[in-house]
Design an enzyme around this catalytic site. Structure first.
Site, PDB file in Angstrom:
ATOM      1  N   SER A  35       1.342 -21.296  25.817  1.00  0.00           N
ATOM      2  CA  SER A  35       1.614 -22.723  26.031  1.00  0.00           C
ATOM      3  C   SER A  35       2.361 -22.921  27.336  1.00  0.00           C
ATOM      4  O   SER A  35       3.129 -22.042  27.766  1.00  0.00           O
ATOM      5  CB  SER A  35       2.474 -23.218  24.863  1.00  0.00           C
ATOM      6  OG  SER A  35       3.080 -24.440  25.183  1.00  0.00           O
ATOM      7  N   TYR A  72      10.289 -22.297  18.909  1.00  0.00           N
ATOM      8  CA  TYR A  72       8.831 -22.261  19.143  1.00  0.00           C
ATOM      9  C   TYR A  72       8.530 -21.790  20.565  1.00  0.00           C
ATOM     10  O   TYR A  72       7.736 -20.866  20.775  1.00  0.00           O
ATOM     11  CB  TYR A  72       8.228 -23.661  18.906  1.00  0.00           C
ATOM     12  CG  TYR A  72       6.874 -23.815  19.557  1.00  0.00           C
ATOM     13  CD1 TYR A  72       5.743 -23.243  18.995  1.00  0.00           C
ATOM     14  CD2 TYR A  72       6.739 -24.507  20.772  1.00  0.00           C
ATOM     15  CE1 TYR A  72       4.510 -23.347  19.609  1.00  0.00           C
ATOM     16  CE2 TYR A  72       5.505 -24.622  21.393  1.00  0.00           C
ATOM     17  CZ  TYR A  72       4.393 -24.042  20.815  1.00  0.00           C
ATOM     18  OH  TYR A  72       3.182 -24.140  21.436  1.00  0.00           O
ATOM     19  N   LYS A 119       6.697 -18.140  22.200  1.00  0.00           N
ATOM     20  CA  LYS A 119       5.559 -18.011  23.132  1.00  0.00           C
ATOM     21  C   LYS A 119       5.967 -17.117  24.306  1.00  0.00           C
ATOM     22  O   LYS A 119       5.178 -16.288  24.761  1.00  0.00           O
ATOM     23  CB  LYS A 119       5.103 -19.392  23.612  1.00  0.00           C
ATOM     24  CG  LYS A 119       4.439 -20.231  22.539  1.00  0.00           C
ATOM     25  CD  LYS A 119       3.126 -19.610  22.026  1.00  0.00           C
ATOM     26  CE  LYS A 119       2.525 -20.364  20.863  1.00  0.00           C
ATOM     27  NZ  LYS A 119       1.424 -19.675  20.200  1.00  0.00           N
TER      28      LYS A 119
HETATM   29  N1  UFG Z   1       5.317 -39.306  22.483  1.00  0.00           N
HETATM   30  C1  UFG Z   1       5.657 -40.617  22.212  1.00  0.00           C
HETATM   31  N2  UFG Z   1       5.566 -41.043  20.918  1.00  0.00           N
HETATM   32  C2  UFG Z   1       5.133 -40.234  19.907  1.00  0.00           C
HETATM   33  C3  UFG Z   1       4.780 -38.898  20.203  1.00  0.00           C
HETATM   34  C4  UFG Z   1       4.890 -38.462  21.502  1.00  0.00           C
HETATM   35  O1  UFG Z   1       6.052 -41.365  23.096  1.00  0.00           O
HETATM   36  O2  UFG Z   1       5.082 -40.697  18.757  1.00  0.00           O
HETATM   37  C5  UFG Z   1       5.399 -38.834  23.867  1.00  0.00           C
HETATM   38  C6  UFG Z   1       6.345 -37.661  24.043  1.00  0.00           C
HETATM   39  O3  UFG Z   1       7.653 -38.125  24.212  1.00  0.00           O
HETATM   40  C7  UFG Z   1       5.750 -36.969  25.260  1.00  0.00           C
HETATM   41  C8  UFG Z   1       4.253 -37.255  25.155  1.00  0.00           C
HETATM   42  O4  UFG Z   1       4.132 -38.366  24.284  1.00  0.00           O
HETATM   43  O5  UFG Z   1       6.227 -37.577  26.422  1.00  0.00           O
HETATM   44  C9  UFG Z   1       3.473 -36.101  24.574  1.00  0.00           C
HETATM   45  O6  UFG Z   1       4.088 -35.703  23.362  1.00  0.00           O
HETATM   46  P1  UFG Z   1       3.401 -34.680  22.341  1.00  0.00           P
HETATM   47  O7  UFG Z   1       4.329 -34.543  21.180  1.00  0.00           O
HETATM   48  O8  UFG Z   1       2.011 -35.089  22.072  1.00  0.00           O
HETATM   49  O9  UFG Z   1       3.324 -33.340  23.182  1.00  0.00           O
HETATM   50  P2  UFG Z   1       4.497 -32.499  23.883  1.00  0.00           P
HETATM   51  O10 UFG Z   1       4.227 -32.543  25.350  1.00  0.00           O
HETATM   52  O11 UFG Z   1       5.835 -32.894  23.425  1.00  0.00           O
HETATM   53  O12 UFG Z   1       4.240 -31.086  23.228  1.00  0.00           O
HETATM   54  C10 UFG Z   1       3.102 -30.344  23.519  1.00  0.00           C
HETATM   55  C11 UFG Z   1       2.716 -29.469  22.330  1.00  0.00           C
HETATM   56  C12 UFG Z   1       3.754 -28.416  22.087  1.00  0.00           C
HETATM   57  C13 UFG Z   1       4.087 -27.683  23.346  1.00  0.00           C
HETATM   58  C14 UFG Z   1       4.442 -28.639  24.446  1.00  0.00           C
HETATM   59  C15 UFG Z   1       4.653 -27.904  25.738  1.00  0.00           C
HETATM   60  O13 UFG Z   1       2.562 -30.254  21.166  1.00  0.00           O
HETATM   61  O14 UFG Z   1       3.239 -27.504  21.143  1.00  0.00           O
HETATM   62  O15 UFG Z   1       3.381 -29.559  24.626  1.00  0.00           O
HETATM   63  O16 UFG Z   1       5.129 -28.777  26.706  1.00  0.00           O
HETATM   64  F1  UFG Z   1       5.139 -26.862  23.186  1.00  0.00           F
END
Ligand code: UFG
Length: 338
Positions: A131, A156, A160
């Site tokens: 990741s 997590y 990785k």
């Molecule tokens: N977000 C919102 N509202 C929500 C969910 C997410 O605004 O209800 C935002 C988050 O704050 C972030 C973006 O949307 O800015 C993406 O969020 P995600 O949860 O979809 O993804 P992340 O980037 O947080 O996480 C992903 C993977 C993880 C991994 C990570 C690495 O899900 O497994 O990328 O950066 F570790």
């Protein structure tokens, strides 16, 4: 249906999960024979039937846990495994903070078990599901494969990093080649709408939350943070269509790469949360109910990757854009309601 019991196989761990099921389809499309291992902890058995339907192929399936080394030994005795794609792992950042041992056990011990079993078998390639979280908050964007590992606060993220370090050491003495694929943000679903993401409970990730809100299953999307130092104030990520991501795994099996290779899998382009919402609103032809709230603890303001190394090494690049991702995610969500 074709039955090819004598063919050498790709072992796909976590093959009934969101990413694994898409990798399974791409492998079969390219003529591979596969054996799936899954413990169904974050997937559904019905996905197996859907994979058979989609591919017209009998798929070998073994129910079990990668922490069970005797189970793994049995699988390697029953099938002639030529390549391993290891996706079986836990992936929820927040949950990992509350259950660190569970994460180290499944993600790290699970990997070690597989590698131990491989010591007694011939394999050509080991592909690992890593990741972009390994980079932490990088100093410069886009991140390349030579960007150093950064501070990644969640267990997590640490698993990785540890897994990649273990693989780097093992690759120096192993007979097989190791490839770590560093995923950015996989979204979307197969265009057939037969497979896609099946989040258990309230989704943590943005796109399933958007599509569930669009479908009326959630009242409102909370946009975490509107005060980041980005053009519209919301956080930026490199979203990649899960089918593009899956095809890179197949290419990684084909090409000789040397003992250890890590590759970024993204589009190279960052989109803000508001841009993702806008793309959804266009494909779904609706206004999404959302409000901007406080930042989510642990979130990065911005990350996107340079995917050019994957092109150089594998001749792979993402073909699908944000509109395709949102269209397929929405089609999948609508199919779930039927
Ligand atoms: N977000 C919102 N509202 C929500 C969910 C997410 O605004 O209800 C935002 C988050 O704050 C972030 C973006 O949307 O800015 C993406 O969020 P995600 O949860 O979809 O993804 P992340 O980037 O947080 O996480 C992903 C993977 C993880 C991994 C990570 C690495 O899900 O497994 O990328 O950066 F570790």
């Amino acid at each position: 249906m074709h039955y090819s019991g004598n063919m050498k196989k790709v072992l796909l761990t976590g093959g009934l999960g969101y990413i694994g099921s898409h990798v399974a389809v791409e492998l079969i499309k390219q003529g591979h024979d596969i054996v799936i291992i899954d413990d169904l902890s974050n997937s559904e058995y019905t996905v197996l039937g859907r994979l058979s339907e989609l591919t017209g192929t009998e798929i070998y399936f073994e129910l079990g846990d990668v922490r069970d080394i005797d189970f793994l030994k049995g699988v390697f005795q029953r099938y002639e495994i030529e390549n391993v794609i290891h996706l079986a792992a836990k992936k929820a950042v927040g949950e990992s903070v509350n259950k660190p041992l569970h994460y180290y056990d499944i993600n790290v011990s699970g990997l070690i078990n597989l590698l131990k079993v491989l010591e007694d078998h011939q394999a050509k390639k080991f592909v690992f599901s890593s990741s972009c979280t390994v980079y932490g908050q990088p100093e410069f964007l886009p991140v390349t494969e030579s960007t150093p590992f950064g501070d990644t606060p969640s267990p997590y993220g640490k698993t990785k990093q540890m897994c990649e370090q273990i693989l780097g050491s093992v690759a120096k003495v192993a007979r097989y080649e190791v490839v770590s694929l560093r995923y950015f943000n996989p979204v979307g679903a197969h265009h057939s709408s037969k497979i896609g993401e099946l989040p258990k409970g309230v989704p943590n990730n943005l796109v399933p939350f958007i599509t569930q809100t669009g479908a009326g299953l959630r009242d409102q999307l909370k946009v975490f943070g509107g005060d980041y130092d980005t053009p519209d104030g919301t956080a930026i990520r490199d979203y990649i269509h899960v089918v593009d991501l899956a095809s890179a795994h197949v290419k990684a099996l084909k090409v000789d790469l040397g003992p250890y290779t890590a590759l970024n899998l993204g589009t190279g382009r960052g989109y803000s949360v508001l841009e993702v919402i806008k793309a959804f609103e266009e494909v779904a032809d609706m206004k999404l109910n959302y409000s901007i709230v406080d930042r989510r603890v642990g979130d990065l303001p911005e990350i996107y990757g340079d995917p050019s190394m994957a092109y150089k090494k594998l001749r792979w690049k993402a073909e699908l854009g944000l509109t395709d991702m949102m269209r397929d995610a929405w089609k999948w969500q609508q199919g779930l309601a039927k």
